[in-house]
Scaffold this active site. Structure first.
Site, PDB file in Angstrom:
ATOM      1  N   ASP A   1     -16.935  62.336  34.326  1.00  0.00           N
ATOM      2  CA  ASP A   1     -16.827  61.600  33.565  1.00  0.00           C
ATOM      3  C   ASP A   1     -18.576  61.218  33.894  1.00  0.00           C
ATOM      4  O   ASP A   1     -18.599  59.384  33.007  1.00  0.00           O
ATOM      5  CB  ASP A   1     -16.101  60.539  34.048  1.00  0.00           C
ATOM      6  CG  ASP A   1     -16.211  59.716  35.327  1.00  0.00           C
ATOM      7  OD1 ASP A   1     -16.922  60.513  36.194  1.00  0.00           O
ATOM      8  OD2 ASP A   1     -15.433  58.629  36.132  1.00  0.00           O
TER       9      ASP A   1
ATOM     10  N   ASP B   1     -15.335  65.004  38.415  1.00  0.00           N
ATOM     11  CA  ASP B   1     -14.236  64.536  37.099  1.00  0.00           C
ATOM     12  C   ASP B   1     -14.698  64.132  36.240  1.00  0.00           C
ATOM     13  O   ASP B   1     -13.502  63.997  34.655  1.00  0.00           O
ATOM     14  CB  ASP B   1     -13.119  63.742  37.066  1.00  0.00           C
ATOM     15  CG  ASP B   1     -13.443  62.314  37.090  1.00  0.00           C
ATOM     16  OD1 ASP B   1     -14.776  62.032  37.274  1.00  0.00           O
ATOM     17  OD2 ASP B   1     -13.308  61.431  37.205  1.00  0.00           O
TER      18      ASP B   1
ATOM     19  N   SER C   1     -12.749  62.549  41.873  1.00  0.00           N
ATOM     20  CA  SER C   1     -14.598  62.205  41.675  1.00  0.00           C
ATOM     21  C   SER C   1     -15.451  63.274  41.623  1.00  0.00           C
ATOM     22  O   SER C   1     -15.473  64.401  41.891  1.00  0.00           O
ATOM     23  CB  SER C   1     -14.635  60.793  40.929  1.00  0.00           C
ATOM     24  OG  SER C   1     -15.426  60.005  40.262  1.00  0.00           O
TER      25      SER C   1
ATOM     26  N   ASP D   1     -19.782  65.529  37.813  1.00  0.00           N
ATOM     27  CA  ASP D   1     -19.428  65.304  38.814  1.00  0.00           C
ATOM     28  C   ASP D   1     -18.349  66.015  38.193  1.00  0.00           C
ATOM     29  O   ASP D   1     -18.030  66.355  37.480  1.00  0.00           O
ATOM     30  CB  ASP D   1     -19.367  63.786  38.972  1.00  0.00           C
ATOM     31  CG  ASP D   1     -18.375  62.571  38.029  1.00  0.00           C
ATOM     32  OD1 ASP D   1     -18.126  63.814  37.293  1.00  0.00           O
ATOM     33  OD2 ASP D   1     -17.909  61.731  38.013  1.00  0.00           O
TER      34      ASP D   1
END
Length: 450
Positions: free
Chosen positions: A244, A242, A100, A240
């Site tokens: 999400d 990843d 992440s 960010d």
């Protein structure tokens, strides 16, 4: 004797993460794959972000899953919410190789359940039990799983997000900073399909993250702000590692604080619907309560962590409640009519729809929000229970909420003190109408634990 409460040991609120070669190794990740394949039979999708350690860890988790007789579908590089959307529609589980927002030397694993949400605490504890005991269900050669590679399934996610909103009928320019992560492959085409003109910075996948770190901090988004101003963009959006989460800068290049982002989206979605429910953690700004009152909605608070928000949203929907929106005040927004997980690409598309409906600039809309000032700090301690007890004793006449740590609620202000899930400190949030009021409240809390 009271029943022992089992807790997660390895996995945090968003998977397991660590430094490559130190805490995070291919052996550990293969064992996670073995444990996942032992408790979840069927076809399991696997994906990764752009980190340089991704291919080795993805190979490791696939090896573990295949050894248990489960089939694997390799989706290649894609955002976590894209994997979650595809799992929800097609597969029995998923494993995402990502750390992440952590720096490049980190990587990790998020385990996705069949409904597209991250695996809940109860199932994660089952997975950890198998992992630590190493009682893996390893199959013989004739029962080994099969592998397919279908990276083009990412297009299903792109189409689903773009089709969630009407195509705009006027010129609008958007600046996008995917941070060299997997959003390079999704957010620009999503916005283009909506009819936007898109400019990018850090728009090529690169696991060394040459332009900025995976955490989209205000300091790291100066290039995005400059791009917004130079192109006359309506806003800039950054992700960010990843994708999400999504954070924004407005049309003047100013960073939009994440609680403002949540409030604006809450106001937009509530105004489009009848009365309903908004779900968010106890760490979110009190702005949400003001917006809820003005739009005839109510707030349901949860523990901090997107999985707790998502599970509460699913529970309420299952009970017949009209759940309109949820997420965290950190750029992690959940749109339940799309899926029950944080989705940065969906957040970017929703911001286009919001501005199109309001007919105002983002810098104007944020000025309409009630004034709030939030302070964040850390209290280092090896005994968080003792600190919680001291604060509780010092504020006996206040309205206390023990949902996650301890939250002190006042009419126009609040404070939250909760233990970190991974480090020996407690996070402190203090919010009031003005900075002076917040500082005064914070000083009283520190005094109570000295």
């Amino acid at each position: 004797m009271s029943e022992k409460i089992l807790k997660k040991q390895l996995f945090g609120t968003n998977g397991v993460r660590g430094v490559i070669g130190k805490d995070m190794t291919p052996q550990l990740v293969m064992n996670i794959g073995l444990a996942l394949g032992t408790i979840r039979k069927g076809k399991i999708a696997v994906g990764m972000d752009t980190r340089t350690s991704g291919p080795s860890l993805k190979s490791a988790v696939k090896a573990g899953i295949l050894a248990t007789g489960c089939d694997v579908v390799d989706l290649g590089i894609l955002p976590t919410p894209a994997l979650q959307y595809i799992v929800k529609n097609h597969f029995d589980a998923g494993a995402m190789i990502t750390a992440s927002h952590n720096p490049p030397e980190y990587n990790g694993v998020k385990v996705i359940d069949s409904d597209g949400t991250e695996m809940d605490d109860e199932e994660t504890i089952k997975l950890e039990t198998v992992l630590f005991s190493e009682k893996f269900d390893i199959k013989s050669w004739e029962e080994a799983g099969n592998e397919e590679c279908i990276p083009e399934m990412i297009n299903e996610y792109i189409e689903a997000v773009a089709n969630s909103f009407p195509k705009i009928n006027h010129d609008i320019t958007i600046a996008v900073d995917p941070g060299s992560g997997p959003a390079c492959l999704t957010t620009p085409p999503i916005l283009t399909k909506l009819g936007c003109r898109v400019h990018t910075i850090n728009g090529r996948p690169d696991g060394t993250f040459p332009g900025r770190l995976p955490e989209p901090s205000p300091e790291g988004l100066k290039g995005l702000s400059e791009l917004v101003i130079s192109t006359g963009a309506a806003f800039g959006v950054a992700h960010d590692g990843d994708a999400d989460r999504a954070v924004f800068v407005d049309d003047t290049g100013e960073y939009l604080e994440e609680n403002e982002e949540f409030a604006l989206m809450q106001k937009y979605l509530c105004s489009n619907d009848s009365e309903g429910v908004i779900v968010t953690p106890v760490s979110t700004s009190k702005i949400v309560e003001t917006i809820a009152e003005s739009t005839n909605c109510r707030i349901v608070y949860t523990k901090v962590g997107s999985i707790y928000v998502a599970r509460k949203m699913l529970e309420l929907s299952g009970n017949g409640e009209n759940v309109l929106f949820g997420g965290e005040g950190n750029g992690g927004l959940i749109f339940p009519r799309h899926q029950h997980c944080r989705d940065g690409g969906m957040s970017a598309a929703a911001m286009v729809a919001l501005l199109s409906k309001e007919g105002k600039k983002l810098s104007e809309l944020r000025k309409e929000l009630p004034p709030r000032h939030m302070l964040r700090d850390k209290i280092f301690t090896e005994n968080p229970d003792k600190v919680t007890e001291l604060v509780s004793n010092a504020f006996t006449t206040e309205k206390l909420d023990l949902t996650d740590g301890i939250r002190i609620n006042r009419k126009d202000s609040w404070a939250l003190l909760r233990p970190s899930g991974t480090e020996p400190f407690m996070r402190l949030f203090v919010e009031a109408k003005t900075k002076d009021e917040a500082e005064e409240f914070k000083a009283i809390i520190f005094k109570s634990i000295q």
